[in-house]
Design an enzyme around this catalytic site. Structure first.
Site, PDB file in Angstrom:
ATOM      1  N   LYS A  22     -76.186  -1.898  47.695  1.00  0.00           N
ATOM      2  CA  LYS A  22     -75.665  -2.242  49.033  1.00  0.00           C
ATOM      3  C   LYS A  22     -74.752  -1.127  49.531  1.00  0.00           C
ATOM      4  O   LYS A  22     -74.855  -0.686  50.672  1.00  0.00           O
ATOM      5  CB  LYS A  22     -74.861  -3.536  48.944  1.00  0.00           C
ATOM      6  CG  LYS A  22     -73.922  -3.782  50.118  1.00  0.00           C
ATOM      7  CD  LYS A  22     -73.154  -5.062  50.013  1.00  0.00           C
ATOM      8  CE  LYS A  22     -71.865  -4.969  49.273  1.00  0.00           C
ATOM      9  NZ  LYS A  22     -70.713  -4.442  50.017  1.00  0.00           N
ATOM     10  N   ASN A  23     -73.874  -0.636  48.666  1.00  0.00           N
ATOM     11  CA  ASN A  23     -72.857   0.325  49.116  1.00  0.00           C
ATOM     12  C   ASN A  23     -73.382   1.744  49.241  1.00  0.00           C
ATOM     13  O   ASN A  23     -72.659   2.654  49.649  1.00  0.00           O
ATOM     14  CB  ASN A  23     -71.633   0.272  48.195  1.00  0.00           C
ATOM     15  CG  ASN A  23     -70.861  -1.030  48.412  1.00  0.00           C
ATOM     16  OD1 ASN A  23     -71.153  -1.786  49.338  1.00  0.00           O
ATOM     17  ND2 ASN A  23     -69.911  -1.312  47.539  1.00  0.00           N
ATOM     18  N   CYS A 116     -59.382  -7.679  55.975  1.00  0.00           N
ATOM     19  CA  CYS A 116     -60.338  -8.646  55.423  1.00  0.00           C
ATOM     20  C   CYS A 116     -59.598  -9.369  54.313  1.00  0.00           C
ATOM     21  O   CYS A 116     -58.432  -9.087  54.046  1.00  0.00           O
ATOM     22  CB  CYS A 116     -61.591  -7.942  54.922  1.00  0.00           C
ATOM     23  SG  CYS A 116     -61.332  -7.123  53.370  1.00  0.00           S
ATOM     24  N   ARG A 121     -56.791  -2.792  54.732  1.00  0.00           N
ATOM     25  CA  ARG A 121     -57.894  -1.822  54.790  1.00  0.00           C
ATOM     26  C   ARG A 121     -57.856  -0.971  56.061  1.00  0.00           C
ATOM     27  O   ARG A 121     -58.715  -1.022  56.922  1.00  0.00           O
ATOM     28  CB  ARG A 121     -59.224  -2.546  54.608  1.00  0.00           C
ATOM     29  CG  ARG A 121     -59.207  -3.320  53.294  1.00  0.00           C
ATOM     30  CD  ARG A 121     -60.478  -3.957  52.939  1.00  0.00           C
ATOM     31  NE  ARG A 121     -61.486  -2.961  52.554  1.00  0.00           N
ATOM     32  CZ  ARG A 121     -62.744  -3.325  52.295  1.00  0.00           C
ATOM     33  NH1 ARG A 121     -63.079  -4.575  52.397  1.00  0.00           N
ATOM     34  NH2 ARG A 121     -63.643  -2.423  51.967  1.00  0.00           N
ATOM     35  N   ASP A 303     -64.551  -3.051  42.188  1.00  0.00           N
ATOM     36  CA  ASP A 303     -65.587  -4.043  42.505  1.00  0.00           C
ATOM     37  C   ASP A 303     -66.073  -4.789  41.274  1.00  0.00           C
ATOM     38  O   ASP A 303     -66.890  -5.695  41.402  1.00  0.00           O
ATOM     39  CB  ASP A 303     -66.789  -3.380  43.188  1.00  0.00           C
ATOM     40  CG  ASP A 303     -66.432  -2.922  44.582  1.00  0.00           C
ATOM     41  OD1 ASP A 303     -67.232  -2.200  45.198  1.00  0.00           O
ATOM     42  OD2 ASP A 303     -65.329  -3.258  45.050  1.00  0.00           O
ATOM     43  N   ARG A 395     -73.582 -11.650  50.931  1.00  0.00           N
ATOM     44  CA  ARG A 395     -73.268 -10.321  51.497  1.00  0.00           C
ATOM     45  C   ARG A 395     -73.743  -9.218  50.551  1.00  0.00           C
ATOM     46  O   ARG A 395     -74.111  -8.135  50.992  1.00  0.00           O
ATOM     47  CB  ARG A 395     -71.751 -10.159  51.684  1.00  0.00           C
ATOM     48  CG  ARG A 395     -71.142 -11.141  52.644  1.00  0.00           C
ATOM     49  CD  ARG A 395     -69.742 -10.775  52.971  1.00  0.00           C
ATOM     50  NE  ARG A 395     -69.677  -9.394  53.483  1.00  0.00           N
ATOM     51  CZ  ARG A 395     -68.612  -8.905  54.096  1.00  0.00           C
ATOM     52  NH1 ARG A 395     -67.538  -9.643  54.247  1.00  0.00           N
ATOM     53  NH2 ARG A 395     -68.600  -7.685  54.552  1.00  0.00           N
TER      54      ARG A 395
HETATM   55  C1  EPZ Z   1     -65.781   0.877  49.691  1.00  0.00           C
HETATM   56  O1  EPZ Z   1     -64.895   0.292  50.627  1.00  0.00           O
HETATM   57  C2  EPZ Z   1     -66.707  -0.244  49.218  1.00  0.00           C
HETATM   58  N1  EPZ Z   1     -67.465  -0.753  50.357  1.00  0.00           N
HETATM   59  C3  EPZ Z   1     -65.883  -1.367  48.596  1.00  0.00           C
HETATM   60  O2  EPZ Z   1     -66.804  -2.352  48.105  1.00  0.00           O
HETATM   61  C4  EPZ Z   1     -65.102  -0.798  47.419  1.00  0.00           C
HETATM   62  O3  EPZ Z   1     -64.280  -1.825  46.879  1.00  0.00           O
HETATM   63  C5  EPZ Z   1     -64.230   0.381  47.894  1.00  0.00           C
HETATM   64  O4  EPZ Z   1     -65.070   1.374  48.535  1.00  0.00           O
HETATM   65  C6  EPZ Z   1     -63.492   1.050  46.746  1.00  0.00           C
HETATM   66  O5  EPZ Z   1     -64.411   1.487  45.790  1.00  0.00           O
HETATM   67  C7  EPZ Z   1     -68.561  -0.064  50.773  1.00  0.00           C
HETATM   68  O6  EPZ Z   1     -68.913   0.975  50.225  1.00  0.00           O
HETATM   69  C8  EPZ Z   1     -69.329  -0.650  51.925  1.00  0.00           C
HETATM   70  P1  EPZ Z   1     -61.808   2.843  50.409  1.00  0.00           P
HETATM   71  P2  EPZ Z   1     -63.913   1.255  51.515  1.00  0.00           P
HETATM   72  O7  EPZ Z   1     -61.773   3.460  51.760  1.00  0.00           O
HETATM   73  O8  EPZ Z   1     -64.647   2.482  51.869  1.00  0.00           O
HETATM   74  C9  EPZ Z   1     -57.215   2.684  51.427  1.00  0.00           C
HETATM   75  C10 EPZ Z   1     -67.687  -4.493  47.774  1.00  0.00           C
HETATM   76  O9  EPZ Z   1     -67.229  -5.452  47.127  1.00  0.00           O
HETATM   77  N2  EPZ Z   1     -57.551   3.414  52.672  1.00  0.00           N
HETATM   78  O10 EPZ Z   1     -62.185   3.690  49.223  1.00  0.00           O
HETATM   79  O11 EPZ Z   1     -63.339   0.426  52.576  1.00  0.00           O
HETATM   80  C11 EPZ Z   1     -57.704   1.231  51.471  1.00  0.00           C
HETATM   81  O12 EPZ Z   1     -56.765   0.416  52.126  1.00  0.00           O
HETATM   82  C12 EPZ Z   1     -66.767  -3.669  48.665  1.00  0.00           C
HETATM   83  O13 EPZ Z   1     -68.887  -4.105  47.718  1.00  0.00           O
HETATM   84  C13 EPZ Z   1     -56.521   3.839  53.510  1.00  0.00           C
HETATM   85  O14 EPZ Z   1     -55.340   3.609  53.242  1.00  0.00           O
HETATM   86  O15 EPZ Z   1     -62.802   1.589  50.417  1.00  0.00           O
HETATM   87  C14 EPZ Z   1     -57.832   0.866  50.024  1.00  0.00           C
HETATM   88  O16 EPZ Z   1     -56.574   0.459  49.518  1.00  0.00           O
HETATM   89  C15 EPZ Z   1     -65.374  -4.266  48.746  1.00  0.00           C
HETATM   90  N3  EPZ Z   1     -56.839   4.491  54.667  1.00  0.00           N
HETATM   91  C16 EPZ Z   1     -58.227   2.189  49.354  1.00  0.00           C
HETATM   92  O17 EPZ Z   1     -57.933   3.225  50.320  1.00  0.00           O
HETATM   93  C17 EPZ Z   1     -58.133   4.769  55.015  1.00  0.00           C
HETATM   94  O18 EPZ Z   1     -58.356   5.403  56.075  1.00  0.00           O
HETATM   95  C18 EPZ Z   1     -59.689   2.282  48.991  1.00  0.00           C
HETATM   96  O19 EPZ Z   1     -60.429   2.091  50.165  1.00  0.00           O
HETATM   97  C19 EPZ Z   1     -59.157   4.334  54.150  1.00  0.00           C
HETATM   98  C20 EPZ Z   1     -58.851   3.670  52.979  1.00  0.00           C
END
Ligand code: EPZ
Length: 415
Positions: A22-23, A116, A121, A303, A395
């Site tokens: 999915k990701n 969420c 996020r 995850d 999802r």
């Molecule tokens: C991706 O989300 C995945 N989703 C998530 O999977 C996964 O948990 C996450 O990466 C971490 O591995 C998809 O790929 C669709 P991040 P993403 O940006 O991209 C902070 C699932 O269960 N951050 O790496 O949203 C954020 O708040 C889902 O399949 C900022 O502060 O994750 C978080 O604490 C859930 N500013 C951390 O980074 C930003 O601009 C990691 O977020 C962006 C992120």
């Protein structure tokens, strides 16, 4: 509202093939917007998040034909560049259409995704790096309105190896003028898969699989065919199902090295696993305590945190599982406690005292991976577990009830 009825404890046997990731497919579907010729994607999983992204693409004017085994996207006649709140609010990954739309059409209007269940996020890294590439970003009534006279390549360093920010910026850079160097990139296999997809469509990305990606901007992307990697998080979930139920099963259709840290953790705690080329064989194992800190790849994936807590409830000694990525990702804990688990939370750490026999109960899904943890607990609990709000599971887990039932679980989906 649909629910799952699980009767435990279960003994599993046989093999399960996981779906495509999915990701990986979610950012790849956003990347399709960069391509001026048709793109055919193979074996797209039937998931709610994928359907949401398809709806978003159709709203932008993308023509979609075919079925999940081979789906073709024609982005030659995109007639507008706005991704509306009603769709983005249900699936945050939609924010990844911002980079592609902006770099190809010099404008994009995407609803702020909002928080969420698992955290606020923010998307500050996405927006600040797009500005460095030459975007003018306005926040208007809950929307990000980005415009540019044409993105210009430059050197960028991500404040945090954010998966989504790496993906959004990478896609924006693909059609930017000149060279973009992105440092401190996320290393998740799904990011690598996106980069490989973009190069297949004519992009010029080097450094793939390292923390520094270098992109030579090109005039246009063509089109072609692609199939994403297997879903490592789904695979981890089924491996844990095998370990929790003390069964012998085979989990196939993914790259085990994408789960190297997780598999090593499991083996260090006594798990009997045989790693094959595209599969892992699970054998009945007597496990000892497991201490885990979630971290960006190649560290322990956030995850898999909820599923590991479920696993820890079946291990005699205490385990400590610490969540370092999201600020509110323990919503499965109170539900597991209702099933008799002994788990206490101290800040971002969950202390799990194993050894209690879990008892079936009605439980509620709150987010995707928490839901998976509840299903896993239902497999080992005595009696009936009713898992409510299974739309959270839909999802990210394709045909979960069928796959578990084929492994021998007593699980059915009811209205
Ligand atoms: C991706 O989300 C995945 N989703 C998530 O999977 C996964 O948990 C996450 O990466 C971490 O591995 C998809 O790929 C669709 P991040 P993403 O940006 O991209 C902070 C699932 O269960 N951050 O790496 O949203 C954020 O708040 C889902 O399949 C900022 O502060 O994750 C978080 O604490 C859930 N500013 C951390 O980074 C930003 O601009 C990691 O977020 C962006 C992120």
């Amino acid at each position: 509202m649909e629910k799952l009825i699980i009767n435990g404890p279960a003994k599993l046997n046989g093999s399960v093939r996981v779906s495509r990731a999915k990701n990986a497919y979610l950012p790849i579907l956003a990347g399709v917007l960069l391509c001026e010729e048709p793109v055919t994607l193979k074996n797209i999983p039937e998931l709610r998040d994928i359907n949401t992204m398809k709806k978003l693409l159709e709203n932008l004017g993308v023509k979609i034909t075919g079925d999940n085994t081979a789906m073709t996207f024609d982005c030659s006649k995109i007639d507008h560049v706005e991704a509306t709140y009603d769709l983005v609010k249900t699936m945050r990954a939609s924010i990844c259409v911002l980079g592609p739309l902006l770099t190809r059409f010099n404008e994009a209007k995407v609803s702020l995704p909002g928080g969420c269940a698992i955290g606020t996020r923010p998307i500050d890294i996405h927006l600040s790096k797009l500005e460095k590439l030459g975007a003018n970003i306005q926040l208007e009534a809950g929307y990000v309105h980005a415009t540019t006279k044409g993105l210009i390549g430059t050197n960028l360093v991500l404040d945090f190896p954010s998966v989504g920010a790496t993906e959004n910026i990478l896609m924006a850079a693909v059609l930017a003028k000149g060279t973009t160097k992105i440092e401190n990139c996320a290393l998740e296999p799904e990011v690598t898969d996106l980069a490989n997809f973009l190069n297949t469509m004519g992009a010029k990305i080097t450094g793939i699989g390292t923390k520094t990606l270098v992109v030579e901007g090109v005039e246009r992307l063509t089109g072609g065919e692609y199939e994403a990697i297997g879903d490592r998080i789904e695979a981890a979930t089924y491996i844990i199902a095998g370990l929790m139920t003390n069964s012998e099963i085979k989990v196939e259709g993914f790259v085990p090295e994408h789960l190297e840290f997780v598999l090593n953790k499991m083996k260090a705690a006594g798990a009997k696993l045989e790693v094959e080329d595209q599969a892992v064989h699970v054998y009945p194992s007597k496990m000892t305590s497991i201490d885990v800190d979630t971290a960006p790849y190649p560290g322990f994936p956030t995850d898999v945190q909820a599923q590991f807590i479920a696993l820890a409830t079946t291990i005699e000694e205490s385990s400590v599982i610490t969540e370092n990525i999201f600020e509110n990702r323990f919503m499965h804990v109170p539900e597991l406690v209702r099933m008799g688990a002994d788990i206490s939370l101290k800040g971002n750490a969950a202390i799990v005292k194993g050894g209690n026999t879990l008892v079936g109960a009605p439980v509620m899904c709150t987010d995707l991976r928490a839901s998976a943890a509840l299903v896993l607990a239902g497999l080992v609990a005595e009696g009936e577990t009713e898992v409510q709000r299974v739309y959270h599971l839909d999802r990210g887990y394709e045909k979960l009830a069928m796959k578990l039932s084929n492994l021998g679980a007593d699980i059915k989906r009811v209205d």
